[in-house]
Write a protein that holds these residues in place. Structure first.
Motif, mmCIF file in Angstrom:
data_model
loop_
_atom_site.group_PDB
_atom_site.id
_atom_site.type_symbol
_atom_site.label_atom_id
_atom_site.label_comp_id
_atom_site.label_asym_id
_atom_site.label_seq_id
_atom_site.Cartn_x
_atom_site.Cartn_y
_atom_site.Cartn_z
ATOM 1 N N ARG A 518 -20.126 16.862 19.695
ATOM 2 C CA ARG A 518 -19.013 16.839 18.367
ATOM 3 C C ARG A 518 -19.449 16.971 17.211
ATOM 4 N N LEU A 519 -18.587 17.226 16.239
ATOM 5 C CA LEU A 519 -18.887 17.650 14.965
ATOM 6 C C LEU A 519 -18.341 16.789 14.015
ATOM 7 N N ALA A 520 -18.920 16.341 13.052
ATOM 8 C CA ALA A 520 -18.216 15.579 11.730
ATOM 9 C C ALA A 520 -17.466 16.484 10.680
ATOM 10 N N ILE A 521 -16.550 15.821 10.344
ATOM 11 C CA ILE A 521 -15.758 16.382 9.323
ATOM 12 C C ILE A 521 -15.732 15.332 8.186
ATOM 13 N N PHE A 522 -15.916 15.660 7.050
ATOM 14 C CA PHE A 522 -15.866 14.849 5.803
ATOM 15 C C PHE A 522 -14.886 14.971 4.838
ATOM 16 N N GLU A 523 -14.655 13.739 4.069
ATOM 17 C CA GLU A 523 -13.718 13.828 2.953
ATOM 18 C C GLU A 523 -14.752 12.930 1.967
ATOM 19 N N LEU A 524 -15.033 13.545 0.783
ATOM 20 C CA LEU A 524 -15.935 12.857 -0.189
ATOM 21 C C LEU A 524 -15.235 12.869 -1.487
ATOM 22 N N LEU A 525 -15.105 11.314 -1.950
ATOM 23 C CA LEU A 525 -14.586 10.988 -3.264
ATOM 24 C C LEU A 525 -15.654 10.678 -4.198
ATOM 25 N N VAL A 526 -15.804 11.416 -4.869
ATOM 26 C CA VAL A 526 -16.849 11.037 -6.012
ATOM 27 C C VAL A 526 -16.384 10.535 -7.229
ATOM 28 N N MET A 527 -16.705 9.220 -7.940
ATOM 29 C CA MET A 527 -15.963 8.405 -8.921
ATOM 30 C C MET A 527 -16.339 9.555 -10.109
ATOM 31 N N ASN A 528 -15.051 9.594 -10.902
ATOM 32 C CA ASN A 528 -15.208 10.206 -12.199
ATOM 33 C C ASN A 528 -14.400 9.229 -12.973
ATOM 34 N N ASP A 529 -14.350 9.511 -14.624
ATOM 35 C CA ASP A 529 -13.661 8.707 -15.493
ATOM 36 C C ASP A 529 -12.207 8.630 -15.158
ATOM 37 N N ASP A 530 -11.410 9.521 -14.776
ATOM 38 C CA ASP A 530 -9.992 9.504 -14.437
ATOM 39 C C ASP A 530 -9.731 8.510 -13.323
ATOM 40 N N LEU A 531 -10.640 8.381 -12.421
ATOM 41 C CA LEU A 531 -10.500 7.546 -10.860
ATOM 42 C C LEU A 531 -10.986 6.209 -11.570
ATOM 43 N N ARG A 532 -11.562 6.340 -12.426
ATOM 44 C CA ARG A 532 -12.253 4.677 -12.939
ATOM 45 C C ARG A 532 -11.044 4.179 -13.751
ATOM 46 N N GLU A 533 -10.492 5.044 -14.347
ATOM 47 C CA GLU A 533 -9.418 4.399 -15.319
ATOM 48 C C GLU A 533 -8.340 3.944 -14.284
ATOM 49 N N LEU A 534 -7.824 4.701 -13.175
ATOM 50 C CA LEU A 534 -6.868 4.250 -12.262
ATOM 51 C C LEU A 534 -7.329 2.835 -11.413
ATOM 52 N N VAL A 535 -8.553 2.778 -11.342
ATOM 53 C CA VAL A 535 -9.063 1.560 -10.607
ATOM 54 C C VAL A 535 -8.770 0.232 -11.661
ATOM 55 N N MET A 536 -9.336 0.462 -13.022
ATOM 56 C CA MET A 536 -8.976 -0.712 -13.704
ATOM 57 C C MET A 536 -7.652 -1.015 -13.989
ATOM 58 N N ARG A 537 -6.705 -0.010 -13.728
ATOM 59 C CA ARG A 537 -5.129 -0.244 -13.981
ATOM 60 C C ARG A 537 -4.651 -0.734 -12.562
ATOM 61 N N ARG A 538 -5.472 -0.781 -11.575
ATOM 62 C CA ARG A 538 -5.195 -1.176 -10.167
ATOM 63 C C ARG A 538 -3.992 -0.460 -9.797
ATOM 64 N N ALA A 539 -4.168 0.778 -9.801
ATOM 65 C CA ALA A 539 -3.050 1.786 -9.343
ATOM 66 C C ALA A 539 -3.286 1.785 -7.901
ATOM 67 N N SER A 540 -2.148 2.445 -7.094
ATOM 68 C CA SER A 540 -2.092 2.236 -5.646
ATOM 69 C C SER A 540 -2.841 3.244 -5.039
ATOM 70 N N THR A 541 -3.183 3.107 -3.695
ATOM 71 C CA THR A 541 -4.036 4.111 -2.839
ATOM 72 C C THR A 541 -3.481 5.409 -3.275
ATOM 73 N N THR A 542 -2.216 5.584 -3.039
ATOM 74 C CA THR A 542 -1.525 6.866 -3.071
ATOM 75 C C THR A 542 -1.837 7.573 -4.264
ATOM 76 N N VAL A 543 -1.821 6.912 -5.688
ATOM 77 C CA VAL A 543 -1.928 7.540 -6.931
ATOM 78 C C VAL A 543 -3.526 7.790 -6.978
#
Length: 582
Positions: A518-543
């Motif tokens: 088997r082979l692993a495939i990856f999705e890497l989300l690295v937090m940045n200021d834009d993403l942190r701002e969305l989390v603070m605003r409790r934006a939806s997973t889609t956004v």
């Protein structure tokens, strides 16, 4: 292996090697003292020094080392071993472990076997575990052992699962338990577990599973049948089923091997069996579950030689490798690996810890269960039944002066809060979550009750992963996909361009599946200021997902398509393992 002047083995057992060689009349005291002097100057085993100096032969050294652990010399060439003794050990087992049985006492269940190296003591331990015999080993020459294996277990004499199941079907003692249900008492259960066809079938199933690199073996009782299945590369395959009435005998035998309570048939039980097959340490995790029609048993096969605990070998693309390296070398924060059960999360985490493992760093792990023990890591087995939860272990970790902490899974608010506390006080924390993709993990942490500002302050990155089956290298062939197949991944002929796609035709090497490994495939989300701002605003997973993709995250499906273009996997595999992006 002849030693006519050899003293009784009792006089040699446990003595120092030099003393044994003197008592055997092979060396004089002066020879041993000279060799000990050389050993003082340059180190190394005394036996190797004596062989190198030409004082003794390899055979004499073997004989003395065997005597040291109580193994008497055996002359296999002069023996005529009865077939009923030979029949007690399956051919695969004899050849895998390099042993020949030559004497058996049915009353005491004591079996005498010949081995050619005193280092092969793990074969004796495994034989006790797998067959339940009291095993006594004797030492013979390598050539004599091979001759005996060729004579008593000739090529073509290999037991097949079909033969053993036929043997079980005609075994009158086992057939007597048909239809008895719960009325079988403890003495009868023990007798069933000791039946030789049951032992031989289980040994064969285990050895075949290990050889085929199966990850799990399932034994499942139903009303009218008893199923045996292997999981290989994430997919279950049926084996020839044994007779229905052998279900209890097989479950009881596994419970004996895993040191579980065979009298307890109403409650789930967990245990483990440790083996060494062809020099590789194998851990079998046993889970017994009572069902309507008997006990369902699943054995998880952990082959330590088969696992790649190295970031360079888990299938990361070069750019992904660079991102993960940056994440795991952060001074503090939380790195989460997410995906369903069996998606390789633990392997990825262990590979990261192996990379970071050095004498200057203290690494503590809390796991359920501890899957692989790694030198240099302090690993804790979580035991909820005695109150040792992830949260309790984590609390204690903070008083142990760690640099890096692995929490097997963030399951509740308490564990999440202490992980955050650890990250805020300067520790690097690794953990897992069960979510479909990387952006969903943020919603999961918030759902657990974590404050948004704590998530933005501590989470550094999230790795989502899946395992897809790898096309068999042996029968890989190019093909032209249909438009319908391309549509499964929202691809067009233009997207494909002049690329060639591959599939596996199916061959003996891959059991005619077209896939091997088997082979692993990856999705890497690295937090940045834009993403942190969305989390603070409790934006939806889609956004959050849309912003992450805009910031350069490669989705699981995109990673899968790249693996297809590389000729590593197929469209069907990527469709099966990844979700359509909105």
């Amino acid at each position: 292996m002849n030693a006519p002047d050899m003293p009784p083995i009792e006089q040699l057992r446990g003595r120092q090697l030099g003393r044994i060689l003197i008592k055997m009349g092979i060396l004089k005291r002066r020879d041993v003292l000279d060799a000990l002097e050389i050993q003082k100057q340059r180190g190394g085993p005394l036996g190797a020094i004596l062989v190198e100096a030409g004082q003794i032969t390899e055979t004499q050294l073997n004989l003395a080392l065997g005597a040291q652990v109580g193994m008497a010399p055996i002359d296999l060439n002069s023996m005529d071993i009865p077939q009923d003794v030979i029949h007690l050990i399956p051919a695969q087992m004899a050849n895998t472990y390099k042993i020949v049985p030559f004497q058996f006492d049915a009353d005491t269940k004591r079996m005498h076997v010949a081995i050619s190296s005193p280092d092969n003591f793990r074969a004796i331990d495994d034989l006790k575990t797998l067959m339940g015999f009291d095993v006594v080993a004797g030492l013979c020459e390598q050539s004599a052992l091979q001759s005996a294996l060729d004579k008593y277990y000739p090529e073509g004499s290999v037991d097949s699962i079909t033969n053993i199941i036929d043997e079980m079907a005609s075994d009158e003692d086992l057939a007597a338990y048909a239809g008895r249900g719960e009325s079988i008492d403890l003495a009868e259960l023990k007798e069933m577990a000791e039946a030789n066809p049951v032992k031989r079938l289980l040994n064969l199933v285990l050895l075949q599973a290990i050889r085929d690199k199966a990850s799990d073996i399932h034994f499942e009782p139903f009303e009218d049948e008893f199923r045996m299945r292997y999981r290989i590369d994430g997919v279950l395959y049926d084996m020839i089923p044994p007779p229905r009435y052998t279900a209890m005998a097989i479950a009881s035998r596994i419970k004996v091997m895993a040191s579980l309570d065979i009298a307890e048939r109403r409650m789930p039980q967990d245990g483990r069996i440790e083996l060494v097959v062809e020099g590789n340490p194998i851990d079998l995790r046993v889970a017994v579950l009572p069902t309507m029609f008997g006990e369902s048993v699943v054995m998880r096969v952990l082959d330590r030689s088969n696992v790649q605990l190295d970031l360079d070998k888990i299938g990361l693309r070069d750019d992904d490798h660079e991102v993960i390296n940056q994440l795991i070398n952060k001074p503090n924060g939380i790195v989460i690996v997410t995906g369903p059960t069996g998606s390789g999360k633990t392997t990825t985490l262990y590979a990261a810890l192996s990379t970071l493992n050095s004498p200057e760093v203290k690494i503590l792990t809390a796991e359920d269960p501890v899957e692989y023990d790694i030198d240099g890591l302090v690993q804790i087995q979580v035991r909820s039944e005695v109150g040792l939860t992830f949260a309790r272990a984590l609390r204690s970790f903070l008083r142990q002066d760690p640099d890096i902490i692995l929490v097997g899974e963030i399951r509740d608010l308490e564990t999440a809060q202490i992980s955050v506390q650890a990250a805020l006080t300067g520790h690097l924390v690794f953990s897992t979550l069960h979510t479909n993709d990387a952006p969903s993990s943020i919603a999961r942490l918030l759902d657990l009750g974590l404050e948004a500002f704590l998530v933005t302050a501590t989470v550094e990155g999230i790795v989502a992963q899946r395992l897809v089956r790898r096309i068999c290298k042996n029968c890989r062939a190019p093909y032209e996909p249909t438009d319908e197949l391309l549509m499964e991944l929202n691809l067009t002929r233009d997207d494909l361009g002049d690329r060639t796609l591959f599939y596996g035709k199916g061959c003996d090497y891959c059991n005619n599946t077209g896939y091997r490994g088997r082979l692993a495939i990856f999705e890497l989300l690295v937090m940045n200021d834009d993403l942190r701002e969305l989390v603070m605003r409790r934006a939806s997973t889609t956004v959050i997902r849309a912003q992450a993709l805009k910031s350069g995250m490669r989705s699981l499906r995109e990673a899968g398509i790249m693996a297809i273009y590389d000729g590593m996997t197929t469209i069907e595999e990527v469709v099966r393992e990844t979700i359509i992006e909105e």
